[in-house]
Design an enzyme around this catalytic site. Structure first.
Site, mmCIF file in Angstrom:
data_model
loop_
_atom_site.group_PDB
_atom_site.id
_atom_site.type_symbol
_atom_site.label_atom_id
_atom_site.label_comp_id
_atom_site.label_asym_id
_atom_site.label_seq_id
_atom_site.Cartn_x
_atom_site.Cartn_y
_atom_site.Cartn_z
ATOM 1 N N ASP A 237 37.949 63.452 55.825
ATOM 2 C CA ASP A 237 37.553 62.423 56.555
ATOM 3 C C ASP A 237 36.887 61.626 57.422
ATOM 4 O O ASP A 237 35.720 61.712 57.494
ATOM 5 C CB ASP A 237 37.746 61.141 54.923
ATOM 6 C CG ASP A 237 39.686 60.833 55.396
ATOM 7 O OD1 ASP A 237 39.971 62.314 56.044
ATOM 8 O OD2 ASP A 237 40.348 60.255 55.187
ATOM 9 N N ASP B 250 31.268 73.637 52.674
ATOM 10 C CA ASP B 250 29.981 73.686 52.093
ATOM 11 C C ASP B 250 29.309 72.375 52.035
ATOM 12 O O ASP B 250 28.653 71.918 53.499
ATOM 13 C CB ASP B 250 30.297 73.332 50.851
ATOM 14 C CG ASP B 250 29.056 73.163 49.698
ATOM 15 O OD1 ASP B 250 28.159 73.994 50.521
ATOM 16 O OD2 ASP B 250 28.916 72.981 48.846
ATOM 17 N N LYS C 199 42.828 67.697 53.566
ATOM 18 C CA LYS C 199 43.796 66.276 53.385
ATOM 19 C C LYS C 199 45.033 66.764 52.971
ATOM 20 O O LYS C 199 45.009 66.180 51.523
ATOM 21 C CB LYS C 199 41.935 65.777 51.999
ATOM 22 C CG LYS C 199 42.762 64.847 51.365
ATOM 23 C CD LYS C 199 42.116 63.918 52.537
ATOM 24 C CE LYS C 199 41.861 62.869 51.465
ATOM 25 N NZ LYS C 199 41.888 60.753 52.562
ATOM 26 N N ASP D 80 26.392 71.176 55.782
ATOM 27 C CA ASP D 80 25.573 70.289 55.523
ATOM 28 C C ASP D 80 25.127 69.532 56.440
ATOM 29 O O ASP D 80 24.065 69.312 57.348
ATOM 30 C CB ASP D 80 25.088 70.138 54.362
ATOM 31 C CG ASP D 80 24.843 70.952 52.842
ATOM 32 O OD1 ASP D 80 24.569 71.891 53.690
ATOM 33 O OD2 ASP D 80 24.137 70.640 51.994
#
Ligand code: IPM
Ligand code: MG
Length: 357
Positions: free
Chosen positions: A223, A247, A191, A251
């Site tokens: 993002d 993390d 980021k 997922d």
């Protein structure tokens, strides 16, 4: 050969899925002539119940003395109200850090037999998904300074994202070396338009990349990465990112490849002793019901054979067995889709995989 494996079954579905992986390792031992010795140690909620602490000293010592570690999952509602530093999750961070496991490899691939489980459009599915997430595992906001204090608006809490050049260099090297063995493409996710730690990350990643001229290294903002993973996942080969972004994005990667019940991981450091665990959690809602999908843990055992013991043929034998079982149409509840069939139990799925080895 003889290998000593520390077993950290943990909480929830942990014991069921680890039992499945142990059965598979024993079968591999029989077929290829290896002996695996398993020693169980407590971690997480079960350790809190038995000893008062989530990561007993004996567990750390046992893991350090073993050739590698197989972990199920930790945590559950029973321990959710404990203070942060006494929670089961704290033990997971503690053992990763104690073993120096700064690399977390999370491969996510869509099995063709499970195309129907992918929630994406058929034209996207057709292009395939096969990526490895290289997640930094012992730094960043998970381990930075944190606390509570009085702030401008009264009581406040803070967690700090901090990365040293050394930490970024070593994970960037792992990413480039991983890419050399695959599609030779690394996408580094950060980021950097907002965070100073990300700007350093980007700088260092590109410095390291100069030593790997055969690997193409590009950057992507986190993002945008979250969006690209569902829009055009086939563009990803190796992804390298910080602890927290890794993390979250892993997922997401698990969902586009069918189920979180399928994704294994390897946590590695500078020695051969790694820790292998499914990326999913302890699933308290189905714990003790023999419903969990053991595949993520079984594939984690395959990664152990590959990365800790250099047993590539044995690792492939497990992966091939899983592939064949899925191709034969066997399904646990999480990958049943719209089918009205009765799902296999955790032990039945393990049996099917054992039959193919
Ligand atoms: C994971 C888990 C852990 C993490 C939790 C249980 C601490 O979500 O391995 O992905 O955030 O690292
Ligand atoms: Mg997670």
């Amino acid at each position: 050969m003889n290998y000593n494996i520390a077993l950290l079954k943990g909480d929830g579905i942990g014991p069921e899925i680890v039992d499945g992986a142990v059965a598979v390792l024993e079968k591999i031992g029989e077929r290829f002539g290896h002996t695996f010795n398993f020693t169980p140690y407590l971690i997480g909620g079960c350790a809190i119940d038995a000893t008062g602490e989530p990561l007993p000293e004996e567990t750390v010592k046992g893991c350090l003395a073993s050739d590698s570690v197989l972990l199920g999952a930790v945590g559950g509602p029973k321990w959710d109200t404990l203070p942060g530093n006494q929670r089961p999750e704290k033990a997971l961070l503690g053992i990763r850090s104690a073993l120096g496991l700064y690399t977390n490899l999370r491969p996510a691939k869509l099995y063709s037999a499970l195309n129907a489980e992918c929630p994406l459009r058929p034209d996207i599915v057709e292009k395939g998904i096969d990526l490895v997430m290289v997640r930094e595992l012992t730094g960043g906001i998970y381990f930075g300074e944190r606390g509570r204090r009085d702030g401008k608006y009264g009581p406040e809490a803070y967690d700090t994202e901090c990365y040293s050049v050394m930490e970024i260099e070593r994970i960037a090297r792992v990413a480039c070396e991983t890419a050399q063995k695959r599609g030779k493409k690394v996408i580094s996710i950060d980021k950097a338009n907002v965070l100073e730690s990300s700007r350093l990350w980007r700088e260092v990643v590109h410095k390291v990349a100069e030593n790997y001229p055969d690997v193409e290294v590009t950057d992507m903002l986190v993002d945008n990465a979250a969006m690209q993973l569902v829009k055009n996942p086939s563009q990803f080969d190796v992804v390298v990112t910080s602890n927290m972004f890794g993390d979250i994005l892993s997922d997401e990667a698990s969902q586009i490849t069918g189920s979180i019940g399928l994704l294994p991981s390897a946590s590695l450091g500078d020695t051969k002793c790694g820790m292998y665990e499914p990326i999913h959690g302890s699933a308290p809602d189905i714990a003790g019901q023999n419903k969990a999908n053991p595949i993520a843990t079984i594939l984690s055992a395959a990664m152990m054979l590959r990365y800790s013991f250099d047993l590539e043929e044995e690792a492939k034998a497990i992966e091939k067995a899983v592939d064949e079982v899925l191709k034969s149409g066997y399904r646990t509840g999480d990958i049943l889709g719209a089918s009205k069939e009765t799902p296999l139990t955790c032990t039945e799925m393990t049996e099917k995989i054992l039959e193919k080895i």
